[in-house]
Design an enzyme around this catalytic site. Structure first.
Site, PDB file in Angstrom:
ATOM      1  N   LYS A  57     -95.754 -14.453  15.957  1.00 49.10           N
ATOM      2  CA  LYS A  57     -96.731 -15.292  15.263  1.00 49.10           C
ATOM      3  C   LYS A  57     -96.471 -16.774  15.523  1.00 49.10           C
ATOM      4  O   LYS A  57     -95.347 -17.243  15.364  1.00 49.10           O
ATOM      5  CB  LYS A  57     -96.709 -15.015  13.751  1.00 49.10           C
ATOM      6  CG  LYS A  57     -97.413 -13.726  13.386  1.00 49.10           C
ATOM      7  CD  LYS A  57     -97.557 -13.613  11.880  1.00 49.10           C
ATOM      8  CE  LYS A  57     -98.235 -12.298  11.518  1.00 49.10           C
ATOM      9  NZ  LYS A  57     -98.199 -12.070  10.073  1.00 49.10           N
ATOM     10  N   GLY A  58     -97.520 -17.480  15.904  1.00 47.43           N
ATOM     11  CA  GLY A  58     -97.418 -18.910  16.136  1.00 47.43           C
ATOM     12  C   GLY A  58     -96.903 -19.269  17.520  1.00 47.43           C
ATOM     13  O   GLY A  58     -96.855 -20.437  17.892  1.00 47.43           O
ATOM     14  N   ILE A  59     -96.513 -18.265  18.291  1.00 51.74           N
ATOM     15  CA  ILE A  59     -95.898 -18.485  19.603  1.00 51.74           C
ATOM     16  C   ILE A  59     -96.982 -18.459  20.692  1.00 51.74           C
ATOM     17  O   ILE A  59     -97.903 -17.643  20.636  1.00 51.74           O
ATOM     18  CB  ILE A  59     -94.837 -17.379  19.862  1.00 51.74           C
ATOM     19  CG1 ILE A  59     -93.838 -17.297  18.700  1.00 51.74           C
ATOM     20  CG2 ILE A  59     -94.117 -17.580  21.189  1.00 51.74           C
ATOM     21  CD1 ILE A  59     -93.040 -18.532  18.419  1.00 51.74           C
TER      22      ILE A  59
ATOM     23  N   ASP B 181    -102.822 -24.579  10.509  1.00 48.99           N
ATOM     24  CA  ASP B 181    -102.737 -23.581  11.561  1.00 48.99           C
ATOM     25  C   ASP B 181    -104.060 -22.812  11.488  1.00 48.99           C
ATOM     26  O   ASP B 181    -104.787 -22.915  10.507  1.00 48.99           O
ATOM     27  CB  ASP B 181    -101.537 -22.663  11.259  1.00 48.99           C
ATOM     28  CG  ASP B 181    -101.466 -21.487  12.201  1.00 48.99           C
ATOM     29  OD1 ASP B 181    -101.662 -21.679  13.419  1.00 48.99           O
ATOM     30  OD2 ASP B 181    -101.227 -20.354  11.714  1.00 48.99           O
ATOM     31  N   LEU B 182    -104.393 -22.051  12.517  1.00 45.28           N
ATOM     32  CA  LEU B 182    -105.661 -21.301  12.501  1.00 45.28           C
ATOM     33  C   LEU B 182    -105.445 -19.815  12.206  1.00 45.28           C
ATOM     34  O   LEU B 182    -105.860 -19.304  11.161  1.00 45.28           O
ATOM     35  CB  LEU B 182    -106.360 -21.475  13.861  1.00 45.28           C
ATOM     36  CG  LEU B 182    -107.588 -20.593  14.081  1.00 45.28           C
ATOM     37  CD1 LEU B 182    -108.744 -21.022  13.191  1.00 45.28           C
ATOM     38  CD2 LEU B 182    -108.028 -20.643  15.553  1.00 45.28           C
ATOM     39  N   ASP B 183    -104.781 -19.147  13.174  1.00 43.84           N
ATOM     40  CA  ASP B 183    -104.656 -17.689  13.091  1.00 43.84           C
ATOM     41  C   ASP B 183    -103.794 -17.286  11.902  1.00 43.84           C
ATOM     42  O   ASP B 183    -102.616 -17.625  11.847  1.00 43.84           O
ATOM     43  CB  ASP B 183    -104.027 -17.151  14.387  1.00 43.84           C
ATOM     44  CG  ASP B 183    -104.868 -17.481  15.611  1.00 43.84           C
ATOM     45  OD1 ASP B 183    -106.074 -17.211  15.581  1.00 43.84           O
ATOM     46  OD2 ASP B 183    -104.316 -18.006  16.601  1.00 43.84           O
TER      47      ASP B 183
ATOM     48  N   LYS C  21     -94.293 -23.728  18.917  1.00 45.89           N
ATOM     49  CA  LYS C  21     -93.650 -23.710  17.609  1.00 45.89           C
ATOM     50  C   LYS C  21     -92.426 -22.804  17.744  1.00 45.89           C
ATOM     51  O   LYS C  21     -92.500 -21.827  18.479  1.00 45.89           O
ATOM     52  CB  LYS C  21     -94.600 -23.125  16.556  1.00 45.89           C
ATOM     53  CG  LYS C  21     -95.879 -23.950  16.363  1.00 45.89           C
ATOM     54  CD  LYS C  21     -96.896 -23.194  15.500  1.00 45.89           C
ATOM     55  CE  LYS C  21     -98.229 -23.926  15.512  1.00 45.89           C
ATOM     56  NZ  LYS C  21     -99.300 -23.228  14.784  1.00 45.89           N
TER      57      LYS C  21
ATOM     58  N   SER D  11    -103.048 -25.447  16.137  1.00 49.84           N
ATOM     59  CA  SER D  11    -102.901 -24.041  16.509  1.00 49.84           C
ATOM     60  C   SER D  11    -102.335 -23.936  17.915  1.00 49.84           C
ATOM     61  O   SER D  11    -102.629 -24.773  18.767  1.00 49.84           O
ATOM     62  CB  SER D  11    -104.272 -23.355  16.461  1.00 49.84           C
ATOM     63  OG  SER D  11    -104.186 -22.073  17.041  1.00 49.84           O
ATOM     64  N   ALA D  12    -101.566 -22.871  18.154  1.00 46.33           N
ATOM     65  CA  ALA D  12    -101.046 -22.624  19.509  1.00 46.33           C
ATOM     66  C   ALA D  12    -102.095 -21.945  20.378  1.00 46.33           C
ATOM     67  O   ALA D  12    -101.884 -21.743  21.573  1.00 46.33           O
ATOM     68  CB  ALA D  12     -99.815 -21.735  19.422  1.00 46.33           C
ATOM     69  N   SER D  13    -103.238 -21.615  19.775  1.00 43.93           N
ATOM     70  CA  SER D  13    -104.219 -20.802  20.500  1.00 43.93           C
ATOM     71  C   SER D  13    -105.181 -21.625  21.353  1.00 43.93           C
ATOM     72  O   SER D  13    -105.802 -22.569  20.882  1.00 43.93           O
ATOM     73  CB  SER D  13    -105.036 -19.975  19.510  1.00 43.93           C
ATOM     74  OG  SER D  13    -106.064 -19.299  20.194  1.00 43.93           O
TER      75      SER D  13
ATOM     76  N   ASN E   8    -107.840 -20.441  22.234  1.00 45.24           N
ATOM     77  CA  ASN E   8    -109.162 -19.998  21.758  1.00 45.24           C
ATOM     78  C   ASN E   8    -109.562 -20.711  20.465  1.00 45.24           C
ATOM     79  O   ASN E   8    -110.595 -20.383  19.880  1.00 45.24           O
ATOM     80  CB  ASN E   8    -109.142 -18.487  21.507  1.00 45.24           C
ATOM     81  CG  ASN E   8    -108.971 -17.680  22.788  1.00 45.24           C
ATOM     82  OD1 ASN E   8    -109.840 -17.715  23.659  1.00 45.24           O
ATOM     83  ND2 ASN E   8    -107.858 -16.988  22.940  1.00 45.24           N
TER      84      ASN E   8
ATOM     85  N   ARG F  60     -99.143 -18.021  24.205  1.00 44.39           N
ATOM     86  CA  ARG F  60     -99.460 -16.787  24.942  1.00 44.39           C
ATOM     87  C   ARG F  60     -98.347 -16.398  25.912  1.00 44.39           C
ATOM     88  O   ARG F  60     -97.858 -15.265  25.901  1.00 44.39           O
ATOM     89  CB  ARG F  60    -100.781 -16.994  25.699  1.00 44.39           C
ATOM     90  CG  ARG F  60    -101.440 -15.707  26.117  1.00 44.39           C
ATOM     91  CD  ARG F  60    -102.731 -15.980  26.882  1.00 44.39           C
ATOM     92  NE  ARG F  60    -103.716 -16.732  26.103  1.00 44.39           N
ATOM     93  CZ  ARG F  60    -104.828 -17.244  26.611  1.00 44.39           C
ATOM     94  NH1 ARG F  60    -105.100 -17.093  27.899  1.00 44.39           N
ATOM     95  NH2 ARG F  60    -105.680 -17.909  25.854  1.00 44.39           N
TER      96      ARG F  60
ATOM     97  N   THR G  68    -107.361 -13.684  12.323  1.00 45.74           N
ATOM     98  CA  THR G  68    -107.200 -13.385  13.756  1.00 45.74           C
ATOM     99  C   THR G  68    -105.756 -13.028  14.108  1.00 45.74           C
ATOM    100  O   THR G  68    -105.518 -12.490  15.198  1.00 45.74           O
ATOM    101  CB  THR G  68    -107.659 -14.582  14.607  1.00 45.74           C
ATOM    102  OG1 THR G  68    -107.303 -15.770  13.904  1.00 45.74           O
ATOM    103  CG2 THR G  68    -109.149 -14.548  14.864  1.00 45.74           C
TER     104      THR G  68
ATOM    105  N   GLU H  41     -99.218 -22.993   7.132  1.00 48.04           N
ATOM    106  CA  GLU H  41     -98.825 -22.000   8.149  1.00 48.04           C
ATOM    107  C   GLU H  41     -98.626 -20.608   7.574  1.00 48.04           C
ATOM    108  O   GLU H  41     -98.221 -20.470   6.426  1.00 48.04           O
ATOM    109  CB  GLU H  41     -97.475 -22.424   8.750  1.00 48.04           C
ATOM    110  CG  GLU H  41     -97.558 -23.184  10.042  1.00 48.04           C
ATOM    111  CD  GLU H  41     -97.982 -22.336  11.233  1.00 48.04           C
ATOM    112  OE1 GLU H  41     -98.014 -21.099  11.131  1.00 48.04           O
ATOM    113  OE2 GLU H  41     -98.282 -22.931  12.276  1.00 48.04           O
ATOM    114  N   ASP H  42     -98.844 -19.591   8.410  1.00 50.65           N
ATOM    115  CA  ASP H  42     -98.532 -18.210   7.996  1.00 50.65           C
ATOM    116  C   ASP H  42     -97.331 -17.658   8.762  1.00 50.65           C
ATOM    117  O   ASP H  42     -96.927 -16.518   8.517  1.00 50.65           O
ATOM    118  CB  ASP H  42     -99.729 -17.287   8.247  1.00 50.65           C
ATOM    119  CG  ASP H  42     -99.986 -17.092   9.720  1.00 50.65           C
ATOM    120  OD1 ASP H  42     -99.961 -18.089  10.479  1.00 50.65           O
ATOM    121  OD2 ASP H  42    -100.183 -15.933  10.146  1.00 50.65           O
TER     122      ASP H  42
END
Ligand code: BG6
Ligand code: MG
Length: 223
Positions: free
Chosen positions: A47-49, A11-13, A149, A118-120, A122, A51, A19, A173-174
């Site tokens: 988190k992880g959801i 995962d990223l964020d 997710k 990542s769900a992002s 960005n 936008r 972030t 994952e966080d």
């Protein structure tokens, strides 16, 4: 049966960089603009959801989800993204979480693949700004993911793109929803953060500083 490890999927964020905090601040600002304040505890559920799904959850919290047209919701999501992009505009490699680059190097040296789930939307931009894009064999384009997710879709896409079998992957994952996504994908789940939130992962590490390929591999093989 001996377990074979093919890839690590990040995962990223909140895992590679902090972030997750900027997403929180940007949503909080939008929430306040809408008269829907919320705290960090509610933020855990975002988190992880994606936008749009995050926006729906915030509007639901304020009992305002029927007040806006789809177009207006898209505008609100865009407004949050502007707040977010403003917050991340000065990101540099110094914003990598501790131990992450050392861990990425260990994975490369072991000839394992690296993918990002990542769900992002960005994610690519952030990976470039952090100077870590070159470590990744694949970064899933969040715009191609239909189900947020905890659905496993983004992790399955991250594995398929690098030809790795899900059962031969470790996901990191966080977010609670992210750990569920990894497990539904049939992967080994590593949670980074609070055991009370991520206790359903195969293993939980307090911080990215604890990421170490050798010890992770022995946990993976023995679980
Ligand atoms: C996830 C974050 O990685 O991406 C969420 O955990 C965020 O907080 C989601 O809402 C979508 O990000 P973006 O950048 O596409 O708005
Ligand atoms: Mg995250």
């Amino acid at each position: 049966m001996l377990k074979k490890l093919e890839a690590i999927i990040f995962d990223l964020d909140g895992v590679i960089t902090d972030t997750a905090e900027y997403h929180f601040l940007a949503w909080k600002k939008l929430g306040e603009e809408l008269g829907i304040p919320f705290d960090r505890e509610f933020n855990e559920t975002l988190k992880g959801i994606s936008r749009m799904d995050s926006l729906e959850r915030i509007l639901e919290l304020g009992n305002r989800n029927n007040e806006f047209t789809t177009e207006q919701k898209l505008e609100l999501a865009e407004r949050k993204n502007k707040h977010y992009v403003e917050l991340i505009k000065d990101i540099t490699p110094a914003n990598l979480l501790p131990g992450v680059e050392k861990f990425l190097q260990q994975i490369k040296q072991a000839n394992l693949k690296i993918s990002m789930a990542s769900a992002s939307k960005n994610a690519l931009m952030v990976a470039e700004a952090l100077g870590v894009k070159h470590y990744f064999d694949h970064i899933v384009n969040a715009a191609t993911v239909t189900n947020s997710k905890p659905d496993p879709e983004v992790f399955l896409k991250a594995a398929a793109a690098i030809n790795a079998k899900p059962e031969n992957c470790i996901g990191i994952e966080d977010a609670a929803a992210g750990v569920n996504a990894i497990q539904s994908a049939g992967m080994f789940a590593v949670g980074i953060g609070d055991r009370n939130v991520l206790g359903h992962a195969h293993i939980v590490l307090k911080s990215t500083e604890e990421l170490d390929l050798k010890s992770l591999c022995s946990e993976y093989v023995n679980n």
